[in-house]
Scaffold this motif. Structure first.
Motif, PDB file in Angstrom:
ATOM      1  N   VAL A 341       0.848  -1.187   0.000  1.00  0.00           N
ATOM      2  CA  VAL A 341       0.000   0.000   0.000  1.00  0.00           C
ATOM      3  C   VAL A 341       0.884   1.238   0.000  1.00  0.00           C
ATOM      4  O   VAL A 341       2.096   1.158   0.223  1.00  0.00           O
ATOM      5  N   THR A 342       0.252   2.378  -0.238  1.00  0.00           N
ATOM      6  CA  THR A 342       0.938   3.676  -0.158  1.00  0.00           C
ATOM      7  C   THR A 342       0.479   4.371   1.108  1.00  0.00           C
ATOM      8  O   THR A 342      -0.690   4.742   1.230  1.00  0.00           O
ATOM      9  N   ALA A 343       1.405   4.503   2.059  1.00  0.00           N
ATOM     10  CA  ALA A 343       1.107   5.159   3.345  1.00  0.00           C
ATOM     11  C   ALA A 343       2.286   6.060   3.677  1.00  0.00           C
ATOM     12  O   ALA A 343       3.286   5.618   4.237  1.00  0.00           O
ATOM     13  N   ASP A 344       2.170   7.325   3.297  1.00  0.00           N
ATOM     14  CA  ASP A 344       3.281   8.267   3.444  1.00  0.00           C
ATOM     15  C   ASP A 344       3.209   9.111   4.704  1.00  0.00           C
ATOM     16  O   ASP A 344       4.179   9.788   5.048  1.00  0.00           O
ATOM     17  N   ARG A 345       2.083   9.088   5.403  1.00  0.00           N
ATOM     18  CA  ARG A 345       1.959   9.971   6.561  1.00  0.00           C
ATOM     19  C   ARG A 345       0.929   9.407   7.529  1.00  0.00           C
ATOM     20  O   ARG A 345       0.164   8.497   7.187  1.00  0.00           O
TER      21      ARG A 345
END
Length: 406
Positions: A341-345
């Motif tokens: 997944v994309t979890a940047d913050r």
């Protein structure tokens, strides 16, 4: 004799076979007990949450520096000696309030001279006008030459122009006389005086007499990299991401939160070639004067809102050796499925996942310690208490007696 030798050998063989059989039964019993009695060897129970798309603000935290809302230098506009100073250093001054007095005697004399020159010019204007009016009928009856009349009219016009020149000179002299009192150009807090009484100042000098700064409200100039700005603009072009009116919060140099919230005023339309950053300016109320010009602060604000984000508890997101964010889902047939997944913050106690999940996915957040992808699981909603069964009667006592006996 032969029979006596054969019987002891057969007895020894039967004893060995019996011991081997007993050992095999014990080993099989131990294996069966391990499968049934040891915890964690069966189908593990895991807790999951069902994720739904929600609105998540794209919060950014950047370094900033405070700047006065208004700032003005107090400068002399005439040359002369400072005779008096009317303010207290560090005090609040109002616009138009007198701050310094420059020796006005020369400028007062110049104004008086200009006033006298204007009176003389007006008298000459009146005389030439009357002469021209008298020559007009005489020129019509040719009692005087037309040239004499033309000269009289020209002199009258020159006298009128001279009145205008002397009037302008008088106005200039009065302005210079007024400049001998140096007023405050803006309302604000004035700093220290750089010149004392008796100092010679001039309109062309480089140094100001003092500086005034307006500290309420206050500007905060925030530096954002060009890469982050481009990423934000690409996000705004995606479906589900919209711009928002940013409310800015500050952290002071000591790490404490500034109580007041500010608003983002504008973003410069250029990038500094030396730093690769662009400047965003926020405006903050500063009624108590806590913010001072030149302070380094941390500003956090939301530049956009993503309406298709997922909030996943932080314990449900892990990182692989390459640093990619991953989650484990409840897959078909109650099998554990790993997904990138994309979890940047983060937002509070959640990771903001912008890619990799869809509505209704069941993300495992409990029982992840020894879980492997593809393993069979028993999924329950997160927070369900796990039931630990006690071993059957006799097995626990036998095990304890065996441990004591061993």
């Amino acid at each position: 004799m032969r029979l006596h030798h054969v019987r002891p050998a057969a007895a020894c063989l039967a004893l060995v076979l019996a011991l081997a059989a007993c050992g095999g039964k014990d080993e099989a019993a131990q294996k069966g007990q391990g499968k049934a009695g040891q915890p964690g060897q069966g189908t593990p129970q895991v807790g999951f949450v069902v994720v739904q798309p929600t609105s998540a603000a794209l919060v950014t935290e950047l370094a900033g520096r405070t700047t006065a809302f208004e700032r003005s230098d107090v400068r002399p506009q005439v040359t002369g000696l400072i005779r008096r100073r009317f303010f207290t250093e560090g005090a609040l001054v109002r616009r138009g309030q007198p701050l310094y007095e420059i020796d006005p005697r020369l400028y007062r004399a110049a104004a008086n001279e200009a006033q006298a020159n204007l009176a003389s010019a007006r008298a000459n204007q009146e005389a030439t006008r009357i002469l021209a009016d008298r020559y007009r009928p005489l020129a019509e009856i040719e009692a005087i030459s037309k040239q004499d009349y033309t000269n009289a009219v020209a002199q009258a016009r020159q006298a009128t122009a001279s009145v205008g020149q002397t009037r302008a000179a008088l106005e200039t002299a009065r302005i210079n006389l007024k400049f001998t009192t140096v007023p405050a150009p803006i309302t604000g807090r004035i700093g220290r005086s750089l010149f004392t009484v008796g100092a010679l100042v001039s309109a062309t000098q480089a140094d100001p007499l003092a500086q005034i700064q307006r500290l309420d409200p206050m500007f905060v100039d925030i530096q954002q990299s060009a890469d982050a700005l481009l990423s934000l603009r690409r996000s705004l072009q995606q479906q589900g991401v919209s711009a928002t009116t940013a409310q800015v919060r500050l952290k002071l140099p000591d790490g404490s939160d500034y109580g007041q919230t500010g608003t983002l005023e504008f973003s410069e339309a250029l990038v500094d070639p030396t730093t690769g950053t662009t400047t965003l300016r926020a405006r903050f109320p500063n009624p108590q004067g806590l913010l001072l010009p030149g302070m380094f602060v941390r500003a956090s604000f939301a530049q956009a809102i993503n309406d298709n984000a997922f909030l996943v508890p932080q314990q449900g997101v892990s990182r692989d050796p390459q640093g990619n964010a991953t989650v484990i889902l409840v897959g078909p047939g109650n099998k554990a499925v790993q997904r990138k997944v994309t979890a940047d913050r983060t937002q509070g106690q959640y990771w903001v996942v912008t890619q990799g999940l869809k509505k209704g996915d069941r993300v495992i957040v409990q029982g992840l310690s020894k879980l492997r992808p593809g393993q069979g699981i028993k999924p329950v909603p997160a927070g369900t208490p796990q039931r630990v069964q006690a071993p059957p009667e006799g097995q626990g006592g036998d095990a304890q007696s065996k441990q004591k006996g061993g």
